[in-house]
Design an enzyme around this catalytic site. Sequence first.
Site, short mmCIF file in Angstrom:
data_model
loop_
_atom_site.label_atom_id
_atom_site.label_comp_id
_atom_site.label_asym_id
_atom_site.label_seq_id
_atom_site.Cartn_x
_atom_site.Cartn_y
_atom_site.Cartn_z
N GLY A 42 0.76 -1.25 0.00
CA GLY A 42 0.00 0.00 0.00
C GLY A 42 0.78 1.29 0.00
CG ASP A 101 -8.51 -0.28 9.87
OD1 ASP A 101 -9.23 0.26 10.72
OD2 ASP A 101 -8.95 -1.12 9.07
CE LYS A 129 -9.92 2.70 7.15
NZ LYS A 129 -10.48 1.38 6.81
CB VAL A 151 -9.91 5.15 1.71
CG1 VAL A 151 -10.90 6.06 2.41
CG2 VAL A 151 -8.83 4.69 2.69
CG ASP A 157 -5.72 -3.41 -2.19
OD1 ASP A 157 -5.25 -3.02 -1.09
OD2 ASP A 157 -6.06 -4.59 -2.39
P1 IMP Z 1 -4.27 -2.33 10.71
O1 IMP Z 1 -3.29 -3.42 11.08
O2 IMP Z 1 -5.68 -2.68 11.07
O3 IMP Z 1 -3.88 -0.97 11.22
O4 IMP Z 1 -4.34 -2.31 9.16
C1 IMP Z 1 -3.37 -1.82 8.40
C2 IMP Z 1 -3.43 -2.35 6.98
O5 IMP Z 1 -4.74 -2.74 6.53
C3 IMP Z 1 -3.01 -1.22 6.11
O6 IMP Z 1 -1.62 -1.19 5.97
C4 IMP Z 1 -3.73 -1.52 4.81
O7 IMP Z 1 -2.91 -2.36 4.03
C5 IMP Z 1 -4.97 -2.24 5.22
N1 IMP Z 1 -6.14 -1.30 5.26
C6 IMP Z 1 -6.82 -0.89 6.36
N2 IMP Z 1 -7.81 -0.05 6.05
C7 IMP Z 1 -7.77 0.08 4.69
C8 IMP Z 1 -8.57 0.83 3.74
O8 IMP Z 1 -9.52 1.57 4.07
N3 IMP Z 1 -8.20 0.71 2.44
C9 IMP Z 1 -7.17 -0.06 2.02
N4 IMP Z 1 -6.41 -0.78 2.86
C10 IMP Z 1 -6.70 -0.71 4.19
MG MG Z 2 -0.37 -1.06 4.51
#
Ligand code: IMP
Ligand code: MG
Length: 175
Positions: A42, A101, A129, A151, A157
């Site tokens: 990403g 996220d 977020k 998003v 993606d």
């Molecule tokens: P976390 O471990 O929940 O903080 O998620 C992080 C990863 O989830 C990010 O690096 C993204 O690759 C993916 N991700 C979380 N939310 C989104 C979104 O809204 N769009 C696209 N990828 C997301």
């Molecule tokens: Mg990521």
Amino acid sequence: MPNPKTLISEEDIKARVEELAAQISLDYADKEEIVLVGVLKGSFIFLADLSRRLSIPRHIEFIAVSSYEHGSVRSGAVRLVMDVRRSIEGKHVLIVEDIVDTGHTLHYLIDMLKSRNPASIRTCTLLHKEHATEVDVKIDYLGFAIGDEWVVGYGLDYDEKDRTLPYIGVINPDD
Ligand code: IMP
Ligand code: MG
């Protein structure tokens, strides 16, 4: 599917990336080098733009992780898929993420890279977020805080789609 609705325009992203690069360049001005660790996939577009706007010596590395998923429910466990290619011991490391996220991915990466004794470790993410946070992680450089919605674009993606959109868009999975 219609084009995703614009949440952050190409112009706004460009302006913010410039501001972040200026701030990072200032903060690391007295350092010999900064090691940017981009989190695949990403962050690749954000890292490309950010790194080219820095006015300090920089070295680029990539790391890849995957979240364990049970069906569509995220378990919070993170697995390393690809490691950096050079030792970060004694280096000033800046992790570059597309989005935070729940925070589990960044939390895992900070812990793991910290254990390798870098001189310092900071984090930079284009998006956060804020209301989805499950584990607290320190974000040193933030592009934009957004709501809890999915998003795409500028590297992000949905099922590998829309990564190369020039803006950040919101998708409605029901469309
Ligand atoms: P976390 O471990 O929940 O903080 O998620 C992080 C990863 O989830 C990010 O690096 C993204 O690759 C993916 N991700 C979380 N939310 C989104 C979104 O809204 N769009 C696209 N990828 C997301
Ligand atoms: Mg990521």
